[in-house]
Design an enzyme around this catalytic site. Structure first.
Site, PDB file in Angstrom:
ATOM      1  N   ARG A  38       0.818  -1.223   0.000  1.00 61.73           N
ATOM      2  CA  ARG A  38       0.000   0.000   0.000  1.00 61.73           C
ATOM      3  C   ARG A  38       0.855   1.277   0.000  1.00 61.73           C
ATOM      4  O   ARG A  38       0.459   2.288  -0.570  1.00 61.73           O
ATOM      5  CB  ARG A  38      -0.924  -0.029   1.234  1.00 61.73           C
ATOM      6  CG  ARG A  38      -1.853   1.159   1.363  1.00 61.73           C
ATOM      7  CD  ARG A  38      -2.868   0.889   2.459  1.00 61.73           C
ATOM      8  NE  ARG A  38      -3.562   2.076   2.933  1.00 61.73           N
ATOM      9  CZ  ARG A  38      -4.754   2.501   2.464  1.00 61.73           C
ATOM     10  NH1 ARG A  38      -5.376   1.816   1.534  1.00 61.73           N
ATOM     11  NH2 ARG A  38      -5.303   3.586   2.951  1.00 61.73           N
ATOM     12  N   ILE A  64      -7.169   7.832  -1.251  1.00 69.83           N
ATOM     13  CA  ILE A  64      -7.081   6.367  -1.266  1.00 69.83           C
ATOM     14  C   ILE A  64      -7.950   5.908  -0.094  1.00 69.83           C
ATOM     15  O   ILE A  64      -7.876   6.465   0.991  1.00 69.83           O
ATOM     16  CB  ILE A  64      -5.611   5.883  -1.125  1.00 69.83           C
ATOM     17  CG1 ILE A  64      -5.498   4.355  -1.061  1.00 69.83           C
ATOM     18  CG2 ILE A  64      -4.910   6.485   0.078  1.00 69.83           C
ATOM     19  CD1 ILE A  64      -4.034   3.838  -1.120  1.00 69.83           C
ATOM     20  N   SER A  65      -8.804   4.919  -0.306  1.00 67.39           N
ATOM     21  CA  SER A  65      -9.750   4.484   0.726  1.00 67.39           C
ATOM     22  C   SER A  65      -9.031   3.866   1.928  1.00 67.39           C
ATOM     23  O   SER A  65      -7.940   3.310   1.797  1.00 67.39           O
ATOM     24  CB  SER A  65     -10.731   3.468   0.149  1.00 67.39           C
ATOM     25  OG  SER A  65     -11.358   3.987  -0.996  1.00 67.39           O
ATOM     26  N   GLN A  66      -9.705   3.938   3.062  1.00 65.95           N
ATOM     27  CA  GLN A  66      -9.238   3.295   4.299  1.00 65.95           C
ATOM     28  C   GLN A  66      -9.074   1.781   4.049  1.00 65.95           C
ATOM     29  O   GLN A  66      -9.926   1.170   3.399  1.00 65.95           O
ATOM     30  CB  GLN A  66     -10.316   3.560   5.353  1.00 65.95           C
ATOM     31  CG  GLN A  66     -10.073   2.991   6.713  1.00 65.95           C
ATOM     32  CD  GLN A  66     -11.335   3.117   7.570  1.00 65.95           C
ATOM     33  OE1 GLN A  66     -12.409   3.516   7.081  1.00 65.95           O
ATOM     34  NE2 GLN A  66     -11.214   2.782   8.825  1.00 65.95           N
TER      35      GLN A  66
END
Ligand code: SAH
Length: 212
Positions: A38, A64-66
């Site tokens: 990530r 960017i999503s959790q």
């Protein structure tokens, strides 16, 4: 000497405390979350925050999503490895990589050219061969490759776009955040004569931009 961060250890903690603890069980999803680096999908100066329990800015006003939400949405698709998946909102490309680990082919659409290009570079350098990129309006889907067994949307429209439901295969699944101020994840299951919708959890996504 500058200390090198042990990103693998950070990922293990992320999976243990943010994802497993909140009830994600699909072993393949957990494996993919443990594998995909990530920190390579966030801006250089944010690498140290990449495994935190939060979304992060990726430029162009997008995020960017959790990690937990990425895992949750992916699990909801129940992928087995044979699927052709459509993703709307490539963004950083992180969710794209997770899908590419779990499906046969991933078709991903992004509106902002700079974001798509950056994601293409990272994903190419990581060696993914099963991802296809389109720069354009994802509200329309990607009809040339339809139907899809699964569709994942990571920006929120006010209502589920009809064109996406149309591009879903029978028994296929679509996971999408829906709403303006208040949003929730909606799971759509395509049936022979229509579709079913199930509301899942409250979420917070950037809006799905409508292009006229
Ligand atoms: N899954 C991505 C999330 C990125 S945020 C990640 O984890 O990095 C949502 C993305 O949707 C943004 O990159 C935004 O530019 C994109 N987007 C918004 N409206 C869109 C549209 N109509 N078509 C395609 N992409 C869109």
């Amino acid at each position: 000497m500058a200390e090198k961060i042990n990103f693998f250890a950070e990922r293990r903690e992320m999976v243990e405390f943010q994802i497993k603890r909140r009830g994600i069980r699909d072993p393949k999803v957990l494996e993919a979350m443990l594998k995909v680096p990530r920190h390579l999908f966030v801006p250089e100066q944010m690498k140290e925050l990449a495994y935190g329990d939060e979304p992060l800015p990726i430029g162009e006003g997008q995020t960017i999503s959790q990690p937990y939400i990425v895992a949750y949405m992916t699990e909801a698709l129940k992928l087995t490895g044979h699927e052709k998946v459509l993703e709307i909102g490539t963004g950083s490309g992180y969710q794209t990589a997770i899908l590419a680990e779990l499906a046969r082919e991933v078709y991903t659409v992004e509106l902002i050219p700079e974001l798509s290009r950056r994601a293409q570079k990272v994903l190419r350098e990581l060696g993914y061969q099963n991802i296809h990129f389109l720069i354009g309006d994802g509200t329309l889907g990607w009809p040339e490759h339809a139907p899809y067994e699964a569709i994942l949307v990571s920006a929120a429209p006010a209502t589920v776009p009809r064109s996406l439901i149309e591009q879903l295969k029978e028994n296929g699944r679509l996971i999408i955040p829906v709403g303006t101020e208040y949003q929730e994840l909606v799971l759509v299951r395509k049936k022979k004569d229509g579709w079913e919708e199930e509301r899942l959890i409250p979420v917070r996504f950037v809006p799905l931009v409508t292009v006229h």
